[in-house]
Motif scaffolding. Structure first.
Motif, PDB file in Angstrom:
ATOM      1  N   PRO A  14       0.830  -1.214   0.000  1.00 21.97           N
ATOM      2  CA  PRO A  14       0.000   0.000   0.000  1.00 21.97           C
ATOM      3  C   PRO A  14       0.859   1.256   0.000  1.00 21.97           C
ATOM      4  N   GLY A  15       0.458   2.207  -0.800  1.00 25.70           N
ATOM      5  CA  GLY A  15       1.224   3.433  -0.957  1.00 25.70           C
ATOM      6  C   GLY A  15       2.224   3.385  -2.089  1.00 25.70           C
ATOM      7  N   GLY A  16       2.415   2.216  -2.664  1.00 20.88           N
ATOM      8  CA  GLY A  16       3.381   2.059  -3.744  1.00 20.88           C
ATOM      9  C   GLY A  16       2.848   2.528  -5.088  1.00 20.88           C
ATOM     10  N   SER A  17       3.694   2.385  -6.092  1.00 17.57           N
ATOM     11  CA  SER A  17       3.360   2.832  -7.444  1.00 17.57           C
ATOM     12  C   SER A  17       3.664   1.738  -8.462  1.00 17.57           C
ATOM     13  N   ASP A  89       0.102   5.829  -5.025  1.00 16.25           N
ATOM     14  CA  ASP A  89      -0.638   5.690  -3.771  1.00 16.25           C
ATOM     15  C   ASP A  89      -1.629   4.528  -3.848  1.00 16.25           C
ATOM     16  N   LEU A  90      -1.124   3.407  -4.241  1.00 13.49           N
ATOM     17  CA  LEU A  90      -1.989   2.251  -4.426  1.00 13.49           C
ATOM     18  C   LEU A  90      -2.577   1.779  -3.100  1.00 13.49           C
ATOM     19  N   ARG A  91      -3.800   1.293  -3.194  1.00 15.42           N
ATOM     20  CA  ARG A  91      -4.548   0.827  -2.033  1.00 15.42           C
ATOM     21  C   ARG A  91      -4.955  -0.624  -2.240  1.00 15.42           C
ATOM     22  N   PRO A  92      -5.227  -1.342  -1.173  1.00 21.82           N
ATOM     23  CA  PRO A  92      -5.660  -2.742  -1.336  1.00 21.82           C
ATOM     24  C   PRO A  92      -6.878  -2.878  -2.257  1.00 21.82           C
TER      25      PRO A  92
END
Length: 120
Positions: A14-17, A89-92
């Motif tokens: 989470p939070g990655g790109s 800002d990827l989320r589950p």
């Protein structure tokens, strides 16, 4: 007939790109191209299960779904018949198989998609 090949999916925290790519075997310059996703546990009927998250016109004008606004960007390179989806800002809840196709009406053959998994 144009074929679409998606790539770039991965497992991220989470939070990655991630940046996804969609390469077409033919000229897609005249199409508005979109990125769709199909999450886990959705309806089996494809037309009901997918979500159009982002699209870009042939001129590059972008429209984003509410769920990804401020986080995703779609960019196209018409010279390379390629469309990119930059996801930040990827989320589950972004976990899904991502596909590209014309938008809002999908008239091209669907590719295999690329799996994005967001998990700690």
């Amino acid at each position: 007939q144009v074929q679409l090949v998606e790539s770039g999916g991965d497992l991220v925290q989470p939070g990655g790109s991630l940046r996804l790519s969609c390469v077409a075997s033919g000229n897609i310059g005249s199409y508005t191209m979109g990125w769709y996703r199909r999450g886990v546990g959705l309806a089996r009927e494809w037309s009901l299960a997918r979500e159009l998250v982002a699209r870009a016109t042939s001129a590059g004008i972008m429209t984003l779904g509410d769920s990804v606004k401020g986080r995703f960007t779609v960019v196209r390179d018409n010279a390379k018949n390629t469309v990119y989806l930059q996801m930040n800002d990827l989320r589950p809840e972004d976990t899904a198989v991502y596909y590209c196709n014309s938008a809002p009406k999908d008239i091209l053959p669907w590719g295999q998609g690329t799996q994005v998994t967001v998990s700690a």
